[in-house]
Every structure is written in C-alpha cells, then in structure tokens.
Design an enzyme around this catalytic site. Structure first.
Site, PDB file in Angstrom:
ATOM      1  N   ASP A  91       0.829  -1.211   0.000  1.00  0.00           N
ATOM      2  CA  ASP A  91       0.000   0.000   0.000  1.00  0.00           C
ATOM      3  C   ASP A  91       0.866   1.264   0.000  1.00  0.00           C
ATOM      4  O   ASP A  91       1.970   1.269   0.554  1.00  0.00           O
ATOM      5  CB  ASP A  91      -0.926  -0.025   1.235  1.00  0.00           C
ATOM      6  CG  ASP A  91      -2.100   0.938   1.097  1.00  0.00           C
ATOM      7  OD1 ASP A  91      -2.359   1.422  -0.028  1.00  0.00           O
ATOM      8  OD2 ASP A  91      -2.762   1.204   2.120  1.00  0.00           O
ATOM      9  N   ASN A 149     -10.934  -2.563  -5.377  1.00  0.00           N
ATOM     10  CA  ASN A 149     -10.182  -1.619  -6.209  1.00  0.00           C
ATOM     11  C   ASN A 149     -10.831  -1.391  -7.578  1.00  0.00           C
ATOM     12  O   ASN A 149     -10.513  -0.409  -8.260  1.00  0.00           O
ATOM     13  CB  ASN A 149      -8.724  -2.083  -6.406  1.00  0.00           C
ATOM     14  CG  ASN A 149      -7.849  -1.950  -5.174  1.00  0.00           C
ATOM     15  OD1 ASN A 149      -6.925  -2.734  -4.966  1.00  0.00           O
ATOM     16  ND2 ASN A 149      -8.133  -0.954  -4.331  1.00  0.00           N
ATOM     17  N   SER A 158      -8.164  -4.843   5.129  1.00  0.00           N
ATOM     18  CA  SER A 158      -8.719  -4.558   3.790  1.00  0.00           C
ATOM     19  C   SER A 158      -9.109  -5.822   3.005  1.00  0.00           C
ATOM     20  O   SER A 158      -8.774  -5.950   1.820  1.00  0.00           O
ATOM     21  CB  SER A 158      -7.741  -3.686   2.979  1.00  0.00           C
ATOM     22  OG  SER A 158      -7.526  -2.452   3.625  1.00  0.00           O
TER      23      SER A 158
END
Ligand code: IPE
Ligand code: IPE
Ligand code: MG
Length: 259
Positions: A22, A70, A198
């Site tokens: 990330d 995403n 996540s």
C-alpha cells in the site's frame, strides 16, 4: 533496524509471508506525480522483494496486488493498473522461471481484462514446473468473496449428499478456498502506515503475525523486507498457549513453533 541475510536465522524465517503493498498513490502525490507513476515504482519494489524472498529461501510469498474493491477506483487508474500488471507478467516470465519461482494467482480472475488474463495464463504455465518458491498474486481478490464462494460450493456438495455438514472441519474448509495447498501466512506486512486488513486472506490469517510499516510501498525494498523478517524472528507465537508452555518446548522464536 537493519539486518543482512547472514544475520537472519533460517530456523526463525516465516514459511509464508503475505504483503499488502500500500502507498503507491501517496508516494507519487508527495512528488507531484500522477498516481500511476507510484504504481510503476511499486513494481520495482515487487521485483526487489520477490528476489530477496527467493534468495533467503522463503517458500511462499503472497502479494495483494488488486482487491475486489479496487475495481471501484477511477477507470483510468484501473486501466493503468491492468496494463502494468500485464507488462509485469510478460517481462518477469523468464526471470521467474530462471529463479525457479512458480507463479500462482487467487481472486476473481475472470474479471481481469482478456489481454491481462492471457498474459497471466502464459506466466502461470511457464513457471508451473518451478519448485523453489510459490509467488501468489492476489488479483481482483477479496477474502469475504473467497469465503462465500467456498461456502456455496460446500453447501452444494452437501445438498447433493456428497458432504456431511457435521463432518465439515477446518482442513476441508481450507481446501475449498482458492488458497488451497498454501500454508497459512506466518507473517503479514502492510506498508503505508494504514493498520487494517482490507479484505485480505481473512480466514488464512487467523494466527499470522502483523507488521505495519510506515514506509510507502515504493520505498520498501530488500533492506526493509529483511528488517521485517528480523522483527518477526523476535516474536513469540503462542497459538493460545502460555509463554511458559512454549519456553518448555525450546522451539525457536518466530518461525514454526506450532502447538
Ligand atoms: C496500493 O497503493 C496499490 C493498490 C491498491 C493497487 P494505493 O494505490 O492504494 O496507494 P495509496 O494508498 O492511495 O497511497
Ligand atoms: C489494499 O489497499 C489493496 C491492495 C494493496 C491491493 P487499498 O489502498 O485498496 O486499501 P484501503 O482501501 O485503503 O483499505
Ligand atoms: Mg491504498
């Protein structure tokens, strides 16, 4: 903290490291660049960490490259990420095979664009014989979606009378996930300072050690990876037992002190 490979005790190395890569966007924004430049630079960290993992003798490395969520990013960024992924899969194919690294992929791969998907298939095939390390890319991946898909499949088997619900155990459930055959991650690293999971490997990380690095992914290279492994080696994994019980078994810290 720095550590070179010679300082890392092989017995205390994790078998399986999973990484949430990330911070690419912030890396680029800090430099006044577009987010895609951050993803490009992030690809260099992927190469560095994969090579280091192989050099150190890790057997399993899993990288979270694109989450199911995403897909909700701006279309241009999604397109650029898919193009980058395609380029990476093509460019690294021979190198992965030469390093005896087998590529593996988990996630809803059918959602990938056709050209990216065929590049993926080619690299999977070109490295299928490799036995040095398994590199798993999580692509269009979501832990909840993976658990749901496995549950649906198991329910269907039960409805057909091929599975007794009362006999369903953890091993059977694990074997129904896309990660079937991979050991559970021992260590999860997330870069960029965010401290959340996540939707990554929710079932598999039940007892993983977590390391959250403040560094942005493009700044995370070999030395930072080794430092994380050194930190892991100093952890005591208790799996529900007491520290005293574990001391009595005299197994190394970190690593595989199960049970
Ligand atoms: C991680 O970097 C790469 C992907 C999620 C594909 P980000 O793009 O999330 O970077 P930040 O979090 O916005 O900095
Ligand atoms: C997680 O990063 C997914 C990947 C690294 C591929 P995100 O940047 O998408 O995660 P959130 O949205 O900040 O939790
Ligand atoms: Mg992010």
């Amino acid at each position: 903290m720095d550590a070179n490979p010679s300082q890392l005790d092989p017995a205390a190395l994790p078998r399986h490291v999973a990484i949430i890569m990330d911070g690419n966007g912030r890396w680029a924004q800090e430099r006044g660049l577009g987010r895609v430049r951050g993803h490009e630079e992030g690809a260099n960290s992927v190469r560095a960490v994969v090579e280091e993992a192989r050099r150190l003798g890790l057997t399993h490395l899993t990288l979270y490259a694109f989450s199911e969520e995403n897909w909700g990013r701006p279309g241009a960024e999604v397109k650029a990420l898919m193009r980058l992924l395609k380029r990476f899969l093509k460019k690294e194919r021979d190198d992965l095979a030469a390093k005896d690294i087998r590529l593996n992929a988990i996630g809803q791969l059918a959602r990938l664009p056709e050209d990216t998907r065929s590049e993926l298939e080619r690299t999977l095939a070109a490295t299928a014989h490799c036995g040095g390390m398994v590199l798993t890319l999580a692509l269009s991946y979501g832990g909840r979606q993976e658990i749901l898909a496995a549950t649906r499949e198991l329910c269907a088997r039960a409805a057909r009378g091929q599975l007794d619900p009362a006999a369903l155990d953890e091993a059977t459930f694990s074997a129904s996930l896309q990660s079937a055959g991979l050991p559970d991650p021992d260590l999860m690293i997330r870069t960029s300072g965010e401290q959340r999971i996540s939707n990554f490997l929710l079932w598999q990380m039940a007892y993983a050690e977590f390391i959250f690095s403040p560094l942005l992914w493009p700044d995370f290279r070999e030395a930072q990876f080794r430092a994380a492994l050194a930190e892991y080696a100093g952890r005591q994994r208790r799996f529900g037992k007491t520290g005293q019980q574990l001391a009595a078994t005299s197994k190394p810290k970190g690593g595989r002190a199960r049970g």
